[in-house]
Design a protein around this motif. Sequence first.
Motif, PDB file in Angstrom:
ATOM      1  N   SER A  73      -2.200  -6.749 -10.078  1.00 28.23           N
ATOM      2  CA  SER A  73      -3.093  -6.496  -8.957  1.00 28.23           C
ATOM      3  C   SER A  73      -2.326  -6.083  -7.707  1.00 28.23           C
ATOM      4  CB  SER A  73      -3.937  -7.740  -8.673  1.00 28.23           C
ATOM      5  OG  SER A  73      -4.744  -7.553  -7.535  1.00 28.23           O
ATOM      6  N   HIS A  74      -1.270  -6.821  -7.388  1.00 26.93           N
ATOM      7  CA  HIS A  74      -0.514  -6.523  -6.171  1.00 26.93           C
ATOM      8  C   HIS A  74       0.123  -5.140  -6.237  1.00 26.93           C
ATOM      9  CE1 HIS A  74       2.151  -6.976  -2.764  1.00 26.93           C
ATOM     10  NE2 HIS A  74       3.195  -6.771  -3.547  1.00 26.93           N
ATOM     11  N   ASN A  75       0.859  -4.878  -7.301  1.00 29.73           N
ATOM     12  CA  ASN A  75       1.586  -3.610  -7.389  1.00 29.73           C
ATOM     13  C   ASN A  75       0.662  -2.413  -7.552  1.00 29.73           C
ATOM     14  OD1 ASN A  75       4.644  -4.207  -7.446  1.00 29.73           O
ATOM     15  ND2 ASN A  75       3.826  -5.713  -8.865  1.00 29.73           N
ATOM     16  N   VAL A  76      -0.377  -2.559  -8.353  1.00 24.74           N
ATOM     17  CA  VAL A  76      -1.292  -1.433  -8.542  1.00 24.74           C
ATOM     18  C   VAL A  76      -2.056  -1.143  -7.254  1.00 24.74           C
ATOM     19  CG1 VAL A  76      -3.345  -0.654  -9.779  1.00 24.74           C
ATOM     20  CG2 VAL A  76      -1.495  -1.755 -11.031  1.00 24.74           C
ATOM     21  N   SER A  77      -2.420  -2.191  -6.519  1.00 27.66           N
ATOM     22  CA  SER A  77      -3.104  -1.960  -5.239  1.00 27.66           C
ATOM     23  C   SER A  77      -2.215  -1.176  -4.282  1.00 27.66           C
ATOM     24  CB  SER A  77      -3.501  -3.298  -4.613  1.00 27.66           C
ATOM     25  OG  SER A  77      -4.466  -3.962  -5.399  1.00 27.66           O
TER      26      SER A  77
END
Length: 287
Positions: free
Chosen positions: A71-75
């Motif tokens: 979630s963090h990296n893709v966001s």
Amino acid sequence: MGEYDVLTAALAVACAAVLGLTAALVRTRRRWQAAVGERGWLLERERESAAEAAIAAERDRIARELHDIVSHNVSLMVVQASAAREVLGTMPDEAATALRAVEDAGRGAMTDLRHLLGLLAPAPDGTDGDTDGGTDPGAGAGAVSTPLAPQPGLDRIGPLVDRISFAGLPVEVRISGEPRPLPQGIDVTAYRIIQEALTNALRHGDGGKAEVTVRYADHALRVEVLNTGPSVLTGTAPAAPRPTAGGTGRGLLGLRERVAVYGGDLDARRRLGGGYRVRARLPLDRP
């Protein structure tokens, strides 16, 4: 004849007593065997239930870790790719910088995923390296697998804040109290709380800012993340929604589960003056 009758009667009584005791012994043995069998069945059921609970708990833990990584990296990648697309024709240098940030976020996600998968299915020699996917795709044929590293803690807030700020959300950090070493689980949990709250603020923000406060109290660690946003009290109209990878609410649920493990509590809600607030308390004096 009288004495003979007495002996006969006594013998009959003795035989009846022996038969009665034998029957009672047989019944008692059968009941004992049934009880042992039932107890064994119950123990087997308890073992199966414990195994199922352990599997479910491990599945939830893996799901939380995957969510935190992806979630963090893709966001970040979605936000930076959107920014690059908007300035590609007019500001190529800024677009190239944004695309490099997308590449860095993608590499970071792949590294974290390799570490997690390496822990779940290590190689025969105990490492998390592999022959096909263990090397950095852009590092050349002679590259080696990235070594295992500890999970992030509060000492990694700086790089996290830098990534979020570069993606477009200014972040201010305040540390209160005397910083001290923390149990690893609490340290990781505090970092994940800040990471999830800032990621959500970036995904759903409207050009505001965020504030992170970490307070080292005598018996607890307190973490708070605030971000600004449109308020119904001031009549501020919300900005156009920022493109994101979408969300399912799994992040906050995972945070509550993480915090509950350590006997803490987490509160996440909209602020009356606009924006969102995430506040957590993690006890430090539990046995």
